[in-house]
Write a protein that holds these residues in place. Structure first.
Motif, PDB file in Angstrom:
ATOM      1  N   SER A   1     -14.775  16.707 -21.165  1.00  9.11           N
ATOM      2  CA  SER A   1     -13.685  15.797 -21.792  1.00  9.11           C
ATOM      3  C   SER A   1     -12.420  16.089 -21.174  1.00  9.11           C
ATOM      4  O   SER A   1     -12.488  17.122 -20.357  1.00  9.11           O
ATOM      5  CB  SER A   1     -13.491  16.289 -23.325  1.00  9.11           C
ATOM      6  N   HIS A   2     -11.508  15.181 -21.250  1.00 10.47           N
ATOM      7  CA  HIS A   2     -10.164  15.380 -20.572  1.00 10.47           C
ATOM      8  C   HIS A   2      -9.509  16.620 -20.727  1.00 10.47           C
ATOM      9  O   HIS A   2      -8.946  17.358 -20.168  1.00 10.47           O
ATOM     10  CB  HIS A   2      -9.320  14.119 -20.885  1.00 10.47           C
TER      11      HIS A   2
ATOM     12  N   LEU B   1     -11.143  19.730 -18.923  1.00 12.18           N
ATOM     13  CA  LEU B   1     -10.681  19.556 -17.870  1.00 12.18           C
ATOM     14  C   LEU B   1      -9.266  20.205 -17.690  1.00 12.18           C
ATOM     15  O   LEU B   1      -8.904  21.133 -16.889  1.00 12.18           O
ATOM     16  CB  LEU B   1     -10.540  18.216 -17.107  1.00 12.18           C
TER      17      LEU B   1
ATOM     18  N   VAL C   1     -17.633  11.683 -15.725  1.00 15.12           N
ATOM     19  CA  VAL C   1     -16.908  10.848 -16.001  1.00 15.12           C
ATOM     20  C   VAL C   1     -17.494   9.491 -16.243  1.00 15.12           C
ATOM     21  O   VAL C   1     -18.684   9.460 -15.937  1.00 15.12           O
ATOM     22  CB  VAL C   1     -16.211  10.370 -14.436  1.00 15.12           C
TER      23      VAL C   1
END
Length: 50
Positions: free
Chosen positions: A14-15, A18, A42
Motif C-alpha cells: 500500500s501507499h 511505502l 503496483v
C-alpha cells in the motif's frame, strides 16, 4: 528470492506502507552496509501506451 541469498527484503502493498518504510529507511541509507530490496506492488495501468 532475495532473502534466500541473504538480502533483506520488504514487501509493500500500500501507499501508506511505502511512505512509512521510506521514512524509516532513507535516513539510514548512508550508513547501510548491505543491500535492501523493496518489493513494491503496483496496479497495472490499462491505459498505458509507451
Amino acid at each position: 528470492m532475495a532473502r534466500s541469498f541473504g538480502c533483506p527484503a520488504i514487501r509493500l502493498d500500500s501507499h501508506g506502507d511505502l511512505l512509512a518504510t521510506l521514512d524509516e529507511v532513507v535516513p539510514t541509507l548512508a550508513s547501510r552496509t548491505e543491500p535492501l530490496l523493496l518489493d513494491i506492488a503496483v496496479m497495472p495501468d490499462a491505459e498505458f501506451r509507451p
